[in-house]
Design a protein around this motif. Structure first.
Motif, mmCIF file in Angstrom:
data_model
loop_
_atom_site.group_PDB
_atom_site.id
_atom_site.type_symbol
_atom_site.label_atom_id
_atom_site.label_comp_id
_atom_site.label_asym_id
_atom_site.label_seq_id
_atom_site.Cartn_x
_atom_site.Cartn_y
_atom_site.Cartn_z
ATOM 1 N N ARG A 73 0.833 -1.198 0.000
ATOM 2 C CA ARG A 73 0.000 0.000 0.000
ATOM 3 C C ARG A 73 0.866 1.245 0.000
ATOM 4 O O ARG A 73 1.818 1.353 0.782
ATOM 5 C CB ARG A 73 -0.866 0.056 1.238
ATOM 6 C CG ARG A 73 -2.041 -0.830 1.206
ATOM 7 C CD ARG A 73 -2.894 -0.536 2.411
ATOM 8 N NE ARG A 73 -4.163 -1.206 2.258
ATOM 9 C CZ ARG A 73 -4.982 -1.434 3.233
ATOM 10 N NH1 ARG A 73 -4.693 -1.043 4.447
ATOM 11 N NH2 ARG A 73 -6.122 -2.040 3.023
ATOM 12 N N PRO A 74 0.505 2.225 -0.819
ATOM 13 C CA PRO A 74 1.261 3.478 -0.793
ATOM 14 C C PRO A 74 0.890 4.289 0.456
ATOM 15 O O PRO A 74 -0.197 4.161 1.000
ATOM 16 C CB PRO A 74 0.791 4.194 -2.057
ATOM 17 C CG PRO A 74 -0.568 3.643 -2.327
ATOM 18 C CD PRO A 74 -0.528 2.217 -1.846
ATOM 19 N N VAL A 75 1.815 5.096 0.913
ATOM 20 C CA VAL A 75 1.538 6.002 2.020
ATOM 21 C C VAL A 75 0.724 7.162 1.462
ATOM 22 O O VAL A 75 1.121 7.809 0.501
ATOM 23 C CB VAL A 75 2.847 6.514 2.649
ATOM 24 C CG1 VAL A 75 2.567 7.553 3.719
ATOM 25 C CG2 VAL A 75 3.645 5.354 3.221
ATOM 26 N N THR A 76 -0.430 7.403 2.051
ATOM 27 C CA THR A 76 -1.302 8.464 1.568
ATOM 28 C C THR A 76 -1.104 9.725 2.405
ATOM 29 O O THR A 76 -0.534 9.686 3.499
ATOM 30 C CB THR A 76 -2.780 8.045 1.661
ATOM 31 O OG1 THR A 76 -3.113 7.880 3.039
ATOM 32 C CG2 THR A 76 -3.044 6.757 0.893
ATOM 33 N N ALA A 77 -1.614 10.827 1.895
ATOM 34 C CA ALA A 77 -1.548 12.090 2.636
ATOM 35 C C ALA A 77 -2.284 11.957 3.958
ATOM 36 O O ALA A 77 -1.839 12.484 4.982
ATOM 37 C CB ALA A 77 -2.135 13.215 1.798
ATOM 38 N N ALA A 78 -3.402 11.230 3.965
ATOM 39 C CA ALA A 78 -4.161 11.037 5.201
ATOM 40 C C ALA A 78 -3.329 10.290 6.239
ATOM 41 O O ALA A 78 -3.391 10.612 7.436
ATOM 42 C CB ALA A 78 -5.461 10.291 4.919
ATOM 43 N N THR A 79 -2.560 9.318 5.806
ATOM 44 C CA THR A 79 -1.706 8.583 6.731
ATOM 45 C C THR A 79 -0.656 9.506 7.343
ATOM 46 O O THR A 79 -0.403 9.477 8.547
ATOM 47 C CB THR A 79 -1.018 7.404 6.019
ATOM 48 O OG1 THR A 79 -2.027 6.540 5.492
ATOM 49 C CG2 THR A 79 -0.122 6.619 6.954
ATOM 50 N N PRO A 88 -6.366 3.207 7.642
ATOM 51 C CA PRO A 88 -7.461 3.255 6.670
ATOM 52 C C PRO A 88 -8.797 2.733 7.188
ATOM 53 O O PRO A 88 -9.850 3.307 6.891
ATOM 54 C CB PRO A 88 -6.944 2.408 5.504
ATOM 55 C CG PRO A 88 -5.455 2.549 5.576
ATOM 56 C CD PRO A 88 -5.155 2.601 7.058
ATOM 57 N N ARG A 140 -10.334 5.533 9.360
ATOM 58 C CA ARG A 140 -10.108 6.897 8.877
ATOM 59 C C ARG A 140 -11.359 7.770 8.944
ATOM 60 O O ARG A 140 -11.285 8.928 9.365
ATOM 61 C CB ARG A 140 -9.559 6.844 7.446
ATOM 62 C CG ARG A 140 -9.114 8.201 6.953
ATOM 63 C CD ARG A 140 -8.171 8.076 5.788
ATOM 64 N NE ARG A 140 -6.909 7.522 6.270
ATOM 65 C CZ ARG A 140 -6.097 6.779 5.524
ATOM 66 N NH1 ARG A 140 -6.399 6.484 4.289
ATOM 67 N NH2 ARG A 140 -4.973 6.322 6.034
ATOM 68 N N TRP A 152 -11.645 11.338 10.903
ATOM 69 C CA TRP A 152 -11.990 12.645 10.329
ATOM 70 C C TRP A 152 -13.176 13.265 11.062
ATOM 71 O O TRP A 152 -13.197 14.478 11.328
ATOM 72 C CB TRP A 152 -12.286 12.541 8.842
ATOM 73 C CG TRP A 152 -11.078 12.316 7.984
ATOM 74 C CD1 TRP A 152 -10.868 11.277 7.136
ATOM 75 C CD2 TRP A 152 -9.902 13.139 7.876
ATOM 76 N NE1 TRP A 152 -9.635 11.397 6.517
ATOM 77 C CE2 TRP A 152 -9.024 12.531 6.949
ATOM 78 C CE3 TRP A 152 -9.495 14.323 8.487
ATOM 79 C CZ2 TRP A 152 -7.783 13.079 6.618
ATOM 80 C CZ3 TRP A 152 -8.242 14.870 8.147
ATOM 81 C CH2 TRP A 152 -7.421 14.245 7.232
#
Length: 88
Positions: free
Chosen positions: A4-10, A63, A66, A70
């Protein structure tokens, strides 16, 4: 290692969680800003804010939780804003 790519949310979540943990490591760094909104019991509120930021940040970083994170962040920001207005 995950594919999994690291997302901005992470990244945002991890940053918020790290800030929450920092409330326990260097509480004096948060005393000035916390005293503005919570002048009567600043030390207690530094701890409470640290716990909240750690939990909400962790929820945003993961995830599966999440959305909860939020929503929690929105409620936390609204609470802090209302408290800052009320303390003035």
């Amino acid at each position: 290692m995950s594919d999994r790519p690291v997302t901005a949310a992470t990244v945002v979540g991890a940053g918020l969680a790290a800030t929450g943990v920092a409330h326990f490591i260097v509480p004096q760094a948060f005393a000035g800003i916390t005293a503005q909104a919570f002048p009567d019991d600043t030390d207690t509120w530094i701890t409470r804010n640290g716990i909240t930021e750690t939990v909400v940040g962790t929820a945003i970083a993961i995830p599966a939780t999440r959305t909860f994170g939020w929503v929690g962040l929105g409620a936390y920001v609204a609470f802090l804003g209302a408290q800052a207005v009320r303390s003035r």
